[in-house]
Design an enzyme around this catalytic site. Structure first.
Site, PDB file in Angstrom:
ATOM      1  N   LYS A 160     -20.315 -23.418   6.137  1.00 41.21           N
ATOM      2  CA  LYS A 160     -19.842 -22.026   6.032  1.00 41.21           C
ATOM      3  C   LYS A 160     -20.478 -21.326   4.832  1.00 41.21           C
ATOM      4  O   LYS A 160     -20.831 -20.146   4.900  1.00 41.21           O
ATOM      5  CB  LYS A 160     -18.314 -21.991   5.956  1.00 41.21           C
ATOM      6  N   ASN A 201     -18.333 -24.426  -1.453  1.00 39.48           N
ATOM      7  CA  ASN A 201     -17.227 -24.476  -0.481  1.00 39.48           C
ATOM      8  C   ASN A 201     -17.016 -25.888   0.045  1.00 39.48           C
ATOM      9  O   ASN A 201     -17.944 -26.692   0.105  1.00 39.48           O
ATOM     10  CB  ASN A 201     -17.518 -23.537   0.698  1.00 39.48           C
ATOM     11  N   SER A 243       0.803  -1.228   0.000  1.00 44.23           N
ATOM     12  CA  SER A 243       0.000   0.000   0.000  1.00 44.23           C
ATOM     13  C   SER A 243       0.837   1.280   0.000  1.00 44.23           C
ATOM     14  O   SER A 243       0.462   2.247  -0.675  1.00 44.23           O
ATOM     15  CB  SER A 243      -0.979  -0.009   1.177  1.00 44.23           C
ATOM     16  N   LYS A 280     -10.006  -5.831  10.508  1.00 42.36           N
ATOM     17  CA  LYS A 280     -11.049  -5.278   9.627  1.00 42.36           C
ATOM     18  C   LYS A 280     -12.442  -5.243  10.271  1.00 42.36           C
ATOM     19  O   LYS A 280     -13.265  -4.412   9.898  1.00 42.36           O
ATOM     20  CB  LYS A 280     -11.107  -6.063   8.308  1.00 42.36           C
TER      21      LYS A 280
HETATM   22  P1  NAP Z   1     -10.019 -17.512   4.563  1.00 41.83           P
HETATM   23  O1  NAP Z   1     -11.022 -16.742   5.334  1.00 41.83           O
HETATM   24  O2  NAP Z   1      -8.937 -18.230   5.290  1.00 41.83           O
HETATM   25  O3  NAP Z   1     -10.834 -18.600   3.651  1.00 41.83           O
HETATM   26  C1  NAP Z   1     -10.156 -19.595   2.960  1.00 41.83           C
HETATM   27  C2  NAP Z   1     -11.108 -20.337   2.038  1.00 41.83           C
HETATM   28  O4  NAP Z   1     -10.338 -21.277   1.258  1.00 41.83           O
HETATM   29  C3  NAP Z   1     -12.186 -21.150   2.740  1.00 41.83           C
HETATM   30  O5  NAP Z   1     -13.364 -21.145   1.967  1.00 41.83           O
HETATM   31  C4  NAP Z   1     -11.569 -22.548   2.771  1.00 41.83           C
HETATM   32  O6  NAP Z   1     -12.526 -23.586   2.803  1.00 41.83           O
HETATM   33  C5  NAP Z   1     -10.897 -22.583   1.430  1.00 41.83           C
HETATM   34  N1  NAP Z   1      -9.831 -23.572   1.390  1.00 41.83           N
HETATM   35  C6  NAP Z   1      -8.620 -23.493   1.996  1.00 41.83           C
HETATM   36  N2  NAP Z   1      -7.903 -24.616   1.729  1.00 41.83           N
HETATM   37  C7  NAP Z   1      -8.690 -25.407   0.973  1.00 41.83           C
HETATM   38  C8  NAP Z   1      -8.520 -26.680   0.359  1.00 41.83           C
HETATM   39  N3  NAP Z   1      -7.379 -27.361   0.493  1.00 41.83           N
HETATM   40  N4  NAP Z   1      -9.528 -27.187  -0.382  1.00 41.83           N
HETATM   41  C9  NAP Z   1     -10.694 -26.509  -0.539  1.00 41.83           C
HETATM   42  N5  NAP Z   1     -10.915 -25.282   0.000  1.00 41.83           N
HETATM   43  C10 NAP Z   1      -9.923 -24.737   0.748  1.00 41.83           C
HETATM   44  O7  NAP Z   1      -9.261 -16.584   3.501  1.00 41.83           O
HETATM   45  P2  NAP Z   1      -9.770 -15.190   2.884  1.00 41.83           P
HETATM   46  O8  NAP Z   1      -9.370 -14.075   3.776  1.00 41.83           O
HETATM   47  O9  NAP Z   1     -11.198 -15.362   2.540  1.00 41.83           O
HETATM   48  O10 NAP Z   1      -8.853 -15.061   1.565  1.00 41.83           O
HETATM   49  C11 NAP Z   1      -9.029 -15.940   0.448  1.00 41.83           C
HETATM   50  C12 NAP Z   1      -8.046 -15.567  -0.652  1.00 41.83           C
HETATM   51  O11 NAP Z   1      -8.359 -14.274  -1.187  1.00 41.83           O
HETATM   52  C13 NAP Z   1      -6.596 -15.496  -0.168  1.00 41.83           C
HETATM   53  O12 NAP Z   1      -5.795 -16.216  -1.065  1.00 41.83           O
HETATM   54  C14 NAP Z   1      -6.252 -14.015  -0.241  1.00 41.83           C
HETATM   55  O13 NAP Z   1      -4.888 -13.829  -0.596  1.00 41.83           O
HETATM   56  C15 NAP Z   1      -7.164 -13.528  -1.351  1.00 41.83           C
HETATM   57  N6  NAP Z   1      -7.482 -12.076  -1.219  1.00 41.83           N
HETATM   58  C16 NAP Z   1      -7.040 -11.226  -2.199  1.00 41.83           C
HETATM   59  C17 NAP Z   1      -7.321  -9.860  -2.105  1.00 41.83           C
HETATM   60  C18 NAP Z   1      -6.836  -8.907  -3.196  1.00 41.83           C
HETATM   61  O14 NAP Z   1      -6.708  -7.693  -2.953  1.00 41.83           O
HETATM   62  N7  NAP Z   1      -6.596  -9.362  -4.393  1.00 41.83           N
HETATM   63  C19 NAP Z   1      -8.022  -9.363  -1.008  1.00 41.83           C
HETATM   64  C20 NAP Z   1      -8.473 -10.263  -0.034  1.00 41.83           C
HETATM   65  C21 NAP Z   1      -8.190 -11.618  -0.147  1.00 41.83           C
HETATM   66  P3  NAP Z   1     -13.130 -24.114   4.224  1.00 41.83           P
HETATM   67  O15 NAP Z   1     -14.170 -23.110   4.602  1.00 41.83           O
HETATM   68  O16 NAP Z   1     -13.676 -25.440   3.889  1.00 41.83           O
HETATM   69  O17 NAP Z   1     -11.979 -24.156   5.183  1.00 41.83           O
END
Ligand code: NAP
Length: 305
Positions: A177, A172, A39, A88
């Site tokens: 969830k 999912n 940022s 957040k």
């Molecule tokens: P989070 O709350 O930890 O959620 C992770 C998600 O991934 C859950 O739905 C989880 O499923 C699923 N998951 C993890 N491992 C898995 C596997 N082996 N098989 C199937 N599903 C799996 O993470 P978050 O904060 O939502 O972030 C998600 C992604 O978005 C991250 O990679 C982050 O870097 C990206 N992101 C990018 C931006 C950007 O500015 N571009 C902003 C925000 C986030 P379960 O519910 O079954 O555990």
């Protein structure tokens, strides 16, 4: 570590172009940790390019000191703040007002100074909308599949409902969830606009041309060979695929979308536009395409290290 060093060098070069005066306004980021943030690169570049008398700095804030940080920032005449994980949601109780999308999502990433405190916004989602629009994708025209049901997916579901997507299905691994998010969004909008399905049930999706928004953490560097669904059959229904992940630049999800004939985009423009939206809210100046492109190129160079 190399990456952090590189970003620091870029930031140092930039800061040398910023003349800090008695009039310079401060903006910043609170989070824990904040060392890897890009940022400062976004905001200090924009400040220099737009000739705005502002400097942007990261602040590491301990989880039990969020309230003190917000009050202190206001007392120090800070113009605006970004908020990153894990604060957040915690910041919300310290705001004087909150934008309706951020309120629905329950997460704020941008604070804007007002007369008696900070107002909260969620520019992660307005930024995602703007990133998609810059690639010609309109959520309002789309049948949307959201892969994942974490914090990011929850926000994406609210954005898609707000934008009146034609249909929204959350897939999912943990069905509960996905169902919880669908129930919450449907309760706010007073109708069943979001459906939840278990990930492995994707074969039961009605055959359509979908916009799939990859919102899981699967495929994130260094796991570049993983995608949450590896079946080519699924991707034949995905005309446009947007991965929130931006490292690697081309994720396995994106490769699968392209292989099946669709168009695929990563999440770097989402990062770019969440920053641009915040910058515009703080400074009341529009950021044009040339400035956006210049910052985008810088982000790309830094992501590649
Ligand atoms: P989070 O709350 O930890 O959620 C992770 C998600 O991934 C859950 O739905 C989880 O499923 C699923 N998951 C993890 N491992 C898995 C596997 N082996 N098989 C199937 N599903 C799996 O993470 P978050 O904060 O939502 O972030 C998600 C992604 O978005 C991250 O990679 C982050 O870097 C990206 N992101 C990018 C931006 C950007 O500015 N571009 C902003 C925000 C986030 P379960 O519910 O079954 O555990």
């Amino acid at each position: 570590m190399e990456g952090v060093k590189h970003i620091m060098q870029r930031s140092e070069n930039l800061v040398s172009k910023i003349e800090v005066r008695g009039t310079t306004r401060v903006c910043g980021l609170i989070g824990n940790p904040v060392e890897h943030t890009m940022s400062p690169l976004i905001h200090n570049t924009l400040a220099v390019r737009k000739g705005i008398d502002m400097v942007y700095v990261p602040f590491m804030v301990q989880n039990d000191q969020v309230s003190e940080a917000i009050k202190g920032a206001y007392a120090l005449n800070v113009l605006g703040m970004n908020v990153t994980v894990p604060h957040k949601s915690a910041v919300i109780s310290d705001l004087v007002s909150i934008d309706s999308l951020a309120q629905n999502i329950g997460a704020v990433n941008t604070l804007v100074r007002e007369g008696n405190g900070f107002k909260g916004y969620n520019t992660d989602m307005s930024g995602l909308k703007r990133a998609m629009a810059s690639d010609g994708i309109l959520i309002s025209d789309s049948d949307v599949i959201i892969l994942g049901a974490g914090g990011a997916a929850r926000a994406v579901a609210f954005l898609c409902a707000t934008e009146k997507a034609s249909s929204i299905t959350i897939l999912n691994r943990t069905l509960d969830k996905a169902e919880k998010i669908a129930d919450e969004v449907n309760a706010v909008f007073g109708k069943e606009c979001v459906k939840a399905m278990a990930l492995e049930a994707y074969e039961q999706l009605p055959v359509k041309s979908y916009l799939a928004i990859q919102s899981t953490s699967v495929g994130l560097y260094p796991h570049h060979e993983e995608a949450v669904i590896m079946d080519v059959g699924f991707y034949k229904m995905v005309t446009k695929g947007f991965d929130l992940i931006y490292k690697p630049e081309e994720t396995m999800f994106m490769k699968m979308v392209k292989k099946a004939g669709g168009q695929a985009y990563n999440g770097l423009k989402m990062l770019l536009y969440q920053g641009i939206d915040a910058f515009e809210l703080w400074n009341h100046v529009p950021v044009d395409e040339d400035d956006a492109l210049a910052v985008y190129q810088l982000l790309k160079e830094n992501i590649c290290v």
